[in-house]
Design a protein around this motif. Sequence first.
Motif, PDB file in Angstrom:
ATOM      1  N   CYS A  81     -22.604 -52.264 -45.698  1.00 28.62           N
ATOM      2  CA  CYS A  81     -23.547 -53.081 -44.912  1.00 28.62           C
ATOM      3  C   CYS A  81     -22.883 -54.414 -44.560  1.00 28.62           C
ATOM      4  O   CYS A  81     -22.479 -55.164 -45.447  1.00 28.62           O
ATOM      5  CB  CYS A  81     -24.833 -53.329 -45.690  1.00 28.62           C
ATOM      6  SG  CYS A  81     -25.936 -54.433 -44.769  1.00 28.62           S
ATOM      7  N   CYS A 113     -31.187 -57.483 -41.844  1.00 27.40           N
ATOM      8  CA  CYS A 113     -30.570 -56.297 -41.232  1.00 27.40           C
ATOM      9  C   CYS A 113     -30.296 -56.534 -39.745  1.00 27.40           C
ATOM     10  O   CYS A 113     -31.171 -56.984 -39.009  1.00 27.40           O
ATOM     11  CB  CYS A 113     -31.523 -55.108 -41.399  1.00 27.40           C
ATOM     12  SG  CYS A 113     -30.995 -53.628 -40.525  1.00 27.40           S
ATOM     13  N   CYS A 146     -27.385 -52.121 -37.404  1.00 27.42           N
ATOM     14  CA  CYS A 146     -26.142 -51.454 -36.975  1.00 27.42           C
ATOM     15  C   CYS A 146     -26.229 -49.944 -37.187  1.00 27.42           C
ATOM     16  O   CYS A 146     -25.468 -49.189 -36.598  1.00 27.42           O
ATOM     17  CB  CYS A 146     -24.946 -52.024 -37.727  1.00 27.42           C
ATOM     18  SG  CYS A 146     -24.847 -51.525 -39.469  1.00 27.42           S
TER      19      CYS A 146
END
Length: 93
Positions: free
Chosen positions: A43, A62, A65
Amino acid sequence: MASKIEEKLYLTRFQAAEQSHLTVIDHDICLTKCEEKWCTHFCPTDVYRWEGTRMHVGYEGCVECGSCRIGCPYGNIHWVYPEGGKGVVYRLA
Ligand code: SF4
Ligand code: SF4
């Protein structure tokens, strides 16, 4: 023009939804099967943080992606887009 990911992240805004759009399906799998805790590596914005016995999911950061849709070797992350109008907003630079 921004080049490094840290610089690009300065060009994002977040409007966090009340509910997480990311769910670890079975925390026991993280604890007992996934030694590497791969999500904490792939991540780009460190959404996943191992807290000793449980995976913390800081969904507010977040950038959508999509890596965790395919990156978890156990298919243990349920991923959907944030509810309408929420989540990351990109500005071009
Ligand atoms: S990669 Fe998947 S199984 Fe491993 S710690 Fe993360 S969510 Fe759990
Ligand atoms: S979609 Fe990307 S930024 Fe969001 S939690 Fe998954 S890997 Fe991290």
